[in-house]
Design an enzyme around this catalytic site. Structure first.
Site, PDB file in Angstrom:
ATOM      1  N   GLU A  39       0.820  -1.208   0.000  1.00 36.78           N
ATOM      2  CA  GLU A  39       0.000   0.000   0.000  1.00 36.78           C
ATOM      3  C   GLU A  39       0.856   1.262   0.000  1.00 36.78           C
ATOM      4  O   GLU A  39       0.630   2.200   0.767  1.00 36.78           O
ATOM      5  CB  GLU A  39      -0.957  -0.006   1.199  1.00 36.78           C
ATOM      6  N   ASP A  74      -8.391  -8.995   3.945  1.00 27.87           N
ATOM      7  CA  ASP A  74      -8.078  -7.926   4.899  1.00 27.87           C
ATOM      8  C   ASP A  74      -9.103  -7.832   6.020  1.00 27.87           C
ATOM      9  O   ASP A  74      -9.975  -6.965   5.971  1.00 27.87           O
ATOM     10  CB  ASP A  74      -8.017  -6.581   4.143  1.00 27.87           C
ATOM     11  N   GLU A 119     -12.365  -2.243  12.125  1.00 32.78           N
ATOM     12  CA  GLU A 119     -12.343  -1.480  10.878  1.00 32.78           C
ATOM     13  C   GLU A 119     -13.492  -1.865   9.940  1.00 32.78           C
ATOM     14  O   GLU A 119     -14.124  -1.014   9.329  1.00 32.78           O
ATOM     15  CB  GLU A 119     -10.991  -1.700  10.187  1.00 32.78           C
TER      16      GLU A 119
HETATM   17  C1  GCV Z   1      -2.398   0.339   8.504  1.00 27.82           C
HETATM   18  C2  GCV Z   1      -5.958  -2.104   5.503  1.00 27.82           C
HETATM   19  C3  GCV Z   1      -6.353  -0.858   6.245  1.00 27.82           C
HETATM   20  C4  GCV Z   1      -5.186   0.103   6.375  1.00 27.82           C
HETATM   21  C5  GCV Z   1      -4.027  -0.616   7.046  1.00 27.82           C
HETATM   22  C6  GCV Z   1      -3.679  -1.837   6.204  1.00 27.82           C
HETATM   23  C7  GCV Z   1      -2.561  -2.660   6.820  1.00 27.82           C
HETATM   24  O1  GCV Z   1      -5.720  -1.817   4.160  1.00 27.82           O
HETATM   25  O2  GCV Z   1      -7.429  -0.258   5.598  1.00 27.82           O
HETATM   26  O3  GCV Z   1      -5.596   1.215   7.138  1.00 27.82           O
HETATM   27  O4  GCV Z   1      -2.920   0.219   7.195  1.00 27.82           O
HETATM   28  O5  GCV Z   1      -4.804  -2.668   6.096  1.00 27.82           O
HETATM   29  O6  GCV Z   1      -2.877  -3.607   7.503  1.00 27.82           O
HETATM   30  O7  GCV Z   1      -1.398  -2.336   6.631  1.00 27.82           O
END
Ligand code: GCV
Length: 721
Positions: A307, A381, A409
């Site tokens: 990411e 995720d 989340e």
């Molecule tokens: C900390 C998902 C979440 C992100 C998070 C990522 C990860 O994509 O939306 O906020 O980033 O996981 O676990 O690195």
């Protein structure tokens, strides 16, 4: 002081204290040492604990003393005296094994050899009760267990509890930024007051450590995996050291997230290439600098090439090159690297669910001994429900850590009640078949399946500076449950719910039985009203709050919900069998066979693995379309039922918490209805079918639901805007 003033003052204090006693905010968590009202239990306990014989010692043992004093005063209404000399009958003896009398050692000789690591023994010995361990931390853990026993009002007669932690590294991952925002945090600002550290030590740090130690958590990663290099600068290292000093006596090590490009950003180098000698030297020196301030520093957690985070691949190097470089620099200090496997790329057009496995499995056996690969429970995720990650069956020569998300989340933030140990249990008890039947994920995580030298489990924290720590009072159960499962991944979720309710609220069966039932079905309820039958990632994008199955306009295909449900006029679901992305081939053949066959694929994962026609017949004979609507409705009904259960609980909890939970359940019900309506109206544009008769008619149009926008939904970092 005039008489009048005195009277006014006492009136003030009286009303102040009565307000306080009514309004228990939940700050005390499960360490809520309420007075035991049951006279039989009370008399048994006061008979058994007439004095405490405790060796004196350093900080940790002082904490044990402090905790025993506080707890027994609360539970028994008085604190038994700490007495020097030889123990009399009916005493609590709290001593390390080496300091037990010869007579007691002889009595406990069968059990003592089984105490390993930071384990402990709690055992009756004649008319005394002994809490013993080989080290101070074991004594602290044993004490917390003993107090838990009392809080649950269990008998002390012939008590024999022998516990050894089943995993080595039991850490919370805080996704806390240095500006005190918390990525995916829903319980207020970060509890780390960086600006005031190192000079100001917030009392909450100690309470945080106490709570963690009470369930055996022994590490904390203070900073977000989307890391800032700034935390590795001297000013911040000093702040981290101040936190480490508070946590140390509780057996908690601090870890930091290491930004891979730190050598450039704060080191003035031109590259962060892990094979470059200057870069390697920079990390070596940086790590020595940290250990000078924090001699027991735990190590690094790294999110690399994921990411948008920098990593070794920016220099044409592999995860092994990156992780081993840091591992080499940490090894002389006994530090570890937790390297995350959460990777997927916008340049890779294969199914996102396959990418981590594809990148990591060929690297098995190539990492240094002090590297653990941290793998999320599922391959996408932290969805409300995911099949276990296929990597758990595929890296026998590499320690694999579990990464669970405690913060919600994708599960309604801190507004929805979801008892997550149910989800954790489902994953830990899943059978990978890597060594034949019985190769449970739990055995991969505790290292027993392949005899791993080191094991670990991480939970993304749901903690913030809200007075009750977790926003939703029931969110505390998820922190507690994570800790208990980190210590022992085999504890049933049902037991965790039972314990937590008794510790936190009440031992009254009229409360525990129905509320436990409510907690245990809460995960299934959320799955039903959000993502039934294996649907996933259909939350509104960015913030992930509420439904957004229609979203199809984001730059990366795999950030769009339509990528995951693939609904069209023919049907719905992601074909991951050999006719589709073939992600099932990453599982062992026994598991792949089950998932590939639509008849044997568990219905809860149906649309995760199969794209099926709307008229496909489910096991109950109903069509897939009807079944979907029925599941969404079931989720709504389950929340309604929870509300009814909770309504009857007013006599058993304090006014404030009763009110808070009632309001939150009202919101949860509204949002469950919203999820059902929005998703079914949207999917109807593809299925073109009438809703099943069991489903209530949506109160708004699809356009209405699509028009809802939440620019200030919490927990979102600027990078996701
Ligand atoms: C900390 C998902 C979440 C992100 C998070 C990522 C990860 O994509 O939306 O906020 O980033 O996981 O676990 O690195």
């Amino acid at each position: 002081m005039s008489l009048l003033k005195k009277t006014q003052l006492s009136v003030f204090f009286l009303s102040f204290f009565s307000v306080l006693s009514q309004t228990d905010s939940g700050y005390n968590l499960w360490l809520n040492y309420r007075k035991i009202e049951n006279p039989e239990v009370l008399s048994e306990y006061t008979r058994h604990i007439q004095g405490i014989y405790m060796e004196s010692g350093e900080e940790t043992l002082n904490i044990v003393k402090e905790e025993l004093t506080l707890a027994l005063k609360g539970l028994l209404g008085m604190s038994p005296p700490f007495v020097p000399g030889q123990p009399k009958e009916y005493s609590l003896i709290v001593r390390k094994t080496e300091n037990l009398s010869r007579e007691i050692r002889r009595k406990l000789e069968k059990d003592i050899p089984a105490i390993t690591k930071d384990g402990y023994l709690i055992r009756s010995s004649g008319k005394n009760i002994v809490i013993t361990a080989h080290n101070d931390i074991g004594i602290l853990y044993g004490t917390f267990h003993f107090l838990r026993h009392l809080q649950q009002q269990l008998s002390l007669g012939n008590i024999r509890i022998l516990e050894v932690p089943k995993t080595d590294i039991r850490v919370l991952n805080h996704w806390d930024n240095l500006d005190r925002t918390v990525e995916r945090g829903y319980a207020g600002a970060s509890i780390w007051k960086w600006h005031r550290l190192p000079g100001y030590i917030d009392p909450r740090y100690k309470d945080y450590a106490r709570a963690n130690a009470s369930v055996g958590i022994n590490g904390t990663v203070l900073t977000n995996v989307n890391a800032s290099a700034l935390v590795l600068t001297p000013a911040y290292i000093e702040k981290v050291a101040a936190l480490a000093d508070v946590f140390r006596p509780y057996g908690i090590k601090v870890y930091l997230t290491a930004r891979f490009s730190a050598p450039i950003e704060i080191g003035g180098l031109e590259t962060a290439d892990p094979l470059n000698p200057e870069v390697r030297q920079w990390w070596k020196e940086k790590i020595s600098e940290i250990y000078k301030e924090i001699p027991d520093f735990g190590g690094f957690l790294v999110k690399a090439n994921s990411e948008g985070q920098p990593g070794p691949q920016n220099y044409g190097r592999s995860h092994v090159d990156g992780a081993n470089m840091m591992a080499d620099a940490l090894a002389p200090h006994n530090g570890i690297v937790m390297w995350r496997a959460f990777v997927y790329s916008e340049h890779d057009t294969t199914d996102r669910a396959k990418q981590a496995y594809s990148e990591f499995v060929s690297l098995d056996g190539k990492f240094r001994d002090n590297v653990l690969i941290q793998v999320k429970n599922g391959a996408i995720d932290f969805q409300p429900r995911e099949p276990f990650h296929p990597m758990f069956a595929a890296m026998p020569r590499t320690p694999l850590m579990m990464e669970f998300q405690i913060t919600q989340e994708y599960l309604g933030f801190s507004t929805h009640m979801v008892f997550l140990p149910k989800l954790y249990e489902e994953v830990l008890q899943a059978d990978t078949y890597s060594h034949g039947k019985g190769s449970y994920v739990a055995k991969v995580i505790d290292g027993t399946l392949d005899n791993k030298k080191i094991s670990g489990i991480a939970g993304v924290a749901n903690i913030g500076s809200d007075i009750n720590w977790t926003g939703h009072p029931f969110g505390q159960a998820n922190w507690y449950g994570f800790g208990r499962l980190a210590w022992d991944p085999y504890i049933p979720a049902e037991k965790i719910a039972d314990e937590w309710l008794r510790l936190t609220f009440s031992n009254d069966e009229n409360f525990v039985t129905p509320v436990k039932k409510m907690l245990l079905q809460s995960h299934r309820a959320v799955v039903n009203y959000m993502t039934p039958l294996g649907l996933h990632h259909i939350m509104d994008t960015g913030h992930h709050y509420g439904p957004g199955p229609w979203v199809n306009n984001l730059s990366r295909p795999e950030w769009n919900p339509v990528y995951y449900h693939k609904a069209d006029e023919n049907g719905i679901g992601f074909d991951r069998t050999p006719t589709g992305s073939n992600a099932t081939s990453q599982y062992t053949k026994e598991v792949a066979r089950i998932f590939n066959d639509v008849e044997t694929c568990p219905e809860e994962f149906l649309l995760w693995f199969h794209h099926l026609p709307w008229d496909y017949k489910l096991h109950n004979g109903r069509t897939l379309w009807d079944g979907l609507g029925i599941k969404y409705q079931e989720g709504v009904n389950q929340v309604r039922k929870a509300k009814n259960t909770w309504k009857k609980m007013e006599p058993y909890v304090n006014k404030q918490q009763f009110g808070e939970i009632s309001m939150l359940l009202d919101i949860q019900l509204e949002e469950a209805v919203w999820w059902r309506n929005a998703c079914m109206l949207y999917f109807q544009t593809h299925s073109k079918k009438a809703f099943p008769k069991e489903m209530e008619t949506p109160s708004h149009s699809l356009e209405y639901y699509q028009s809802l926008k939440f620019p200030y939904a919490p927990g979102i970092s600027p990078k996701w805007h």
